[in-house]
Design a protein around this motif. Sequence first.
Motif, PDB file in Angstrom:
ATOM      1  N   LEU A  71       0.828  -1.200   0.000  1.00 43.52           N
ATOM      2  CA  LEU A  71       0.000   0.000   0.000  1.00 43.52           C
ATOM      3  C   LEU A  71       0.866   1.255   0.000  1.00 43.52           C
ATOM      4  CD1 LEU A  71      -2.658  -1.171   2.599  1.00 43.52           C
ATOM      5  CD2 LEU A  71      -3.183  -0.524   0.241  1.00 43.52           C
ATOM      6  N   SER A  72       1.967   1.217   0.745  1.00 40.33           N
ATOM      7  CA  SER A  72       2.864   2.377   0.797  1.00 40.33           C
ATOM      8  C   SER A  72       3.532   2.638  -0.545  1.00 40.33           C
ATOM      9  CB  SER A  72       3.934   2.184   1.886  1.00 40.33           C
ATOM     10  OG  SER A  72       4.943   1.269   1.464  1.00 40.33           O
ATOM     11  N   ALA A  95      -6.325  -3.133   3.459  1.00 46.20           N
ATOM     12  CA  ALA A  95      -6.249  -2.302   2.259  1.00 46.20           C
ATOM     13  C   ALA A  95      -7.303  -1.209   2.261  1.00 46.20           C
ATOM     14  CB  ALA A  95      -6.387  -3.182   1.013  1.00 46.20           C
ATOM     15  N   GLN A  96      -8.545  -1.564   2.611  1.00 44.43           N
ATOM     16  CA  GLN A  96      -9.620  -0.585   2.542  1.00 44.43           C
ATOM     17  C   GLN A  96      -9.581   0.411   3.696  1.00 44.43           C
ATOM     18  OE1 GLN A  96     -13.161  -3.001   1.957  1.00 44.43           O
ATOM     19  NE2 GLN A  96     -12.639  -3.372  -0.199  1.00 44.43           N
ATOM     20  N   ALA A  97      -8.842   0.092   4.757  1.00 45.35           N
ATOM     21  CA  ALA A  97      -8.617   1.079   5.815  1.00 45.35           C
ATOM     22  C   ALA A  97      -7.739   2.207   5.304  1.00 45.35           C
ATOM     23  CB  ALA A  97      -7.985   0.418   7.034  1.00 45.35           C
ATOM     24  N   THR A  98      -6.819   1.867   4.384  1.00 39.10           N
ATOM     25  CA  THR A  98      -5.953   2.876   3.776  1.00 39.10           C
ATOM     26  C   THR A  98      -6.661   3.586   2.632  1.00 39.10           C
ATOM     27  OG1 THR A  98      -3.908   1.734   4.372  1.00 39.10           O
ATOM     28  CG2 THR A  98      -3.806   3.204   2.471  1.00 39.10           C
ATOM     29  N   PRO A 100     -10.502   3.164   0.779  1.00 35.79           N
ATOM     30  CA  PRO A 100     -11.779   2.441   0.691  1.00 35.79           C
ATOM     31  C   PRO A 100     -12.083   1.892  -0.700  1.00 35.79           C
ATOM     32  CG  PRO A 100     -12.045   4.465   1.951  1.00 35.79           C
ATOM     33  CD  PRO A 100     -10.668   4.520   1.338  1.00 35.79           C
ATOM     34  N   SER A 101     -11.368   2.375  -1.720  1.00 35.26           N
ATOM     35  CA  SER A 101     -11.600   1.890  -3.078  1.00 35.26           C
ATOM     36  C   SER A 101     -10.692   0.724  -3.458  1.00 35.26           C
ATOM     37  CB  SER A 101     -11.416   3.029  -4.086  1.00 35.26           C
ATOM     38  OG  SER A 101     -10.051   3.434  -4.147  1.00 35.26           O
ATOM     39  N   ALA A 102      -9.853   0.271  -2.518  1.00 35.47           N
ATOM     40  CA  ALA A 102      -8.950  -0.857  -2.801  1.00 35.47           C
ATOM     41  C   ALA A 102      -9.757  -2.114  -3.096  1.00 35.47           C
ATOM     42  CB  ALA A 102      -8.012  -1.081  -1.620  1.00 35.47           C
ATOM     43  N   ARG A 103      -9.239  -2.941  -4.017  1.00 37.03           N
ATOM     44  CA  ARG A 103      -9.957  -4.131  -4.473  1.00 37.03           C
ATOM     45  C   ARG A 103      -9.154  -5.386  -4.143  1.00 37.03           C
ATOM     46  NH1 ARG A 103      -9.538  -2.243 -10.232  1.00 37.03           N
ATOM     47  NH2 ARG A 103      -8.132  -0.767  -9.227  1.00 37.03           N
ATOM     48  N   LEU A 121     -18.406 -11.841   3.284  1.00 39.48           N
ATOM     49  CA  LEU A 121     -18.104 -10.666   2.465  1.00 39.48           C
ATOM     50  C   LEU A 121     -19.298 -10.136   1.688  1.00 39.48           C
ATOM     51  CD1 LEU A 121     -14.656 -11.970   1.196  1.00 39.48           C
ATOM     52  CD2 LEU A 121     -15.042 -10.136   2.844  1.00 39.48           C
ATOM     53  N   THR A 122     -20.464 -10.695   1.930  1.00 39.72           N
ATOM     54  CA  THR A 122     -21.666 -10.220   1.250  1.00 39.72           C
ATOM     55  C   THR A 122     -21.832  -8.715   1.461  1.00 39.72           C
ATOM     56  OG1 THR A 122     -22.784 -12.345   1.488  1.00 39.72           O
ATOM     57  CG2 THR A 122     -24.169 -10.417   1.133  1.00 39.72           C
ATOM     58  N   GLY A 123     -22.036  -8.006   0.361  1.00 34.90           N
ATOM     59  CA  GLY A 123     -22.246  -6.572   0.445  1.00 34.90           C
ATOM     60  C   GLY A 123     -21.020  -5.733   0.154  1.00 34.90           C
ATOM     61  N   ASN A 124     -19.837  -6.363   0.134  1.00 36.55           N
ATOM     62  CA  ASN A 124     -18.618  -5.618  -0.207  1.00 36.55           C
ATOM     63  C   ASN A 124     -18.347  -5.813  -1.700  1.00 36.55           C
ATOM     64  OD1 ASN A 124     -16.020  -4.539  -0.515  1.00 36.55           O
ATOM     65  ND2 ASN A 124     -15.420  -5.131   1.560  1.00 36.55           N
TER      66      ASN A 124
END
Length: 273
Positions: A71-72, A95-98, A100-103, A121-124
């Motif tokens: 991520l860095s 990843a999404q803490a850094t 939110p659009s990370a996949r 993971l339903t809904g993500n």
Amino acid sequence: MDSVERPNWAPGDIDLARPSIARVYDYWLGGAHNFAVDRAVADKVLTDVPIIKTIVLNHRAFLRRAVRFMLSQGIRQFLDLGSGIPTVGNVHEIAQATDPSARVVYVDVDAVAVAHSRAILTGNELVNVLQTDVRDAKQVLSSPEVQGLLDFDEPIGVLMIALLHFVPDAEDPCGIVADYRDALPGGSYLAISHAGYEEGEWDPAWDEAKSVYNRGVSEMCFRPKREVEVMFDGFELVEPGVARLPLWRPESPDDVDEDAARFISFGGVGRKA
């Protein structure tokens, strides 16, 4: 009729009366997606091989550090191969803490792990789960789950955490890595953690522990460090190279104990030019 109450994250086609290796690992990692039957198996293995929990926790800690490093470096999409159940400290949460659009795409052949993962993971919409054999890179990479979420015009972070030591030499682990490497765009990263040892340091006392683990969990191949380094062919290793897991970019001096220099697993991260 199940003998235990079925929570909403446990799909109806999963037999809760039978232990699952994926849920055993979830228990060792401190997750909540396991049952008494899984904990009984996990505790039996721990009785015979107490160090196994420390090993499993170190592989998970390495995963977290590797993802944060990627991520860095600007990586915002990840392919987690042999992911198991996304439990404590999983890839998409980090990843999404850094961003939110990370996949993230999780891939595992284990039907129990995949079923639980899909339910959790339903809904993500930025996370997909694929059930297939990670040894078949072409099938993984051409799948709708991967093609629909990951952009191969942009760098990707590939994670092979505690995976390749379950692949025997006859199945060519280096060839499997190369198949993924060749499909990745430049600037992509690969993280590998692997059970292993330095040349000449194998302790015969480890043979019994290995035998117990192989009988109780799954067949594992311990490899010397040099063989783990070869798996990074075509990647430039980032500092400190392939190192004992606790010694790969520890977040705190407290993470490195007196046994770190003899820890029987290695990890490394490489970048494709």
